[in-house]
Design a protein around this motif. Structure first.
Motif, PDB file in Angstrom:
ATOM      1  N   TYR A  50       0.837  -1.208   0.000  1.00 29.91           N
ATOM      2  CA  TYR A  50       0.000   0.000   0.000  1.00 29.91           C
ATOM      3  C   TYR A  50       0.873   1.260   0.000  1.00 29.91           C
ATOM      4  O   TYR A  50       0.652   2.175  -0.788  1.00 29.91           O
ATOM      5  N   HIS A  80       0.835   3.927  -3.002  1.00 30.21           N
ATOM      6  CA  HIS A  80       0.089   5.141  -2.655  1.00 30.21           C
ATOM      7  C   HIS A  80       0.614   6.424  -3.318  1.00 30.21           C
ATOM      8  O   HIS A  80      -0.185   7.239  -3.766  1.00 30.21           O
ATOM      9  N   TYR A  82      -5.499   6.646  -2.966  1.00 31.67           N
ATOM     10  CA  TYR A  82      -5.374   5.731  -1.836  1.00 31.67           C
ATOM     11  C   TYR A  82      -6.241   4.489  -1.972  1.00 31.67           C
ATOM     12  O   TYR A  82      -5.831   3.388  -1.605  1.00 31.67           O
ATOM     13  N   TYR A  96      -4.915   0.672  -2.093  1.00 31.31           N
ATOM     14  CA  TYR A  96      -5.469  -0.248  -1.097  1.00 31.31           C
ATOM     15  C   TYR A  96      -5.982  -1.527  -1.759  1.00 31.31           C
ATOM     16  O   TYR A  96      -5.696  -2.639  -1.323  1.00 31.31           O
ATOM     17  N   ALA A 117      -3.054  -3.709  -3.199  1.00 31.30           N
ATOM     18  CA  ALA A 117      -2.316  -4.297  -2.077  1.00 31.30           C
ATOM     19  C   ALA A 117      -3.130  -5.415  -1.426  1.00 31.30           C
ATOM     20  O   ALA A 117      -2.591  -6.448  -1.023  1.00 31.30           O
TER      21      ALA A 117
END
Length: 151
Positions: free
Chosen positions: A26, A30, A35, A39, A42
């Motif tokens: 992440y 990022h 984000y 997320y 990941a």
């Protein structure tokens, strides 16, 4: 009961490793994407690692193509719990979007344990006892026709 406790401890260790993997991915992603995209990517990467760690280490059972196919389905609930938590923590609670995924992941732990056990150890105690010998999975390392492993 002792075996159950061992499973829970192993699940916790796998969870810690998996969370570290997830969070590292992440943080690497990022800076180059929003984000929520970081997320999601990941999450998928760490889910594959989680399958193998939980199969071999936590539940000491054989990985099969069927379990591999079903494992993400059980994680849909985990993903939804974490996603809603992430959104709520960032949007409504104003939490830093670098920390919120960790908090949301903690909330999802009980769901993940129960669902992964149901998928990876179908049939409960008897299936688990049949699959696990004194030193781990019985047989030839799970190389049956629907096994994830290759010869």
């Amino acid at each position: 009961m002792r075996g159950q406790l061992g499973q829970i401890v192993r699940f916790g260790l796998v969870g810690a490793i998996n969370t570290g993997t997830f969070y590292g991915c992440y943080l690497l992603l990022h800076p180059w994407m929003p984000y929520f995209a970081a997320y999601s990517i990941a999450f998928v990467l760490s889910m594959v690692g989680s399958f193998f760690l939980n199969t071999y280490f936590t539940y000491r059972t054989r990985p099969t193509w069927k379990k591999f196919a079903l494992f993400p389905l059980t994680n849909v609930t985990n993903y939804l719990v974490q996603s809603v938590g992430l959104y709520a923590l960032v949007t409504w609670a104003g939490m830093d979007d670098r920390i919120a995924p960790l908090v949301a992941a903690v909330v999802a732990i009980p769901f993940t344990y129960l669902l992964s056990k149901k998928i990876l150890v179908p049939g409960g105690r008897k299936a688990e006892a049949d699959a696990v010998g004194p030193t781990g999975p019985a047989g030839d390392a799970g190389l049956e026709s629907d096994s994830v492993a290759t010869r």
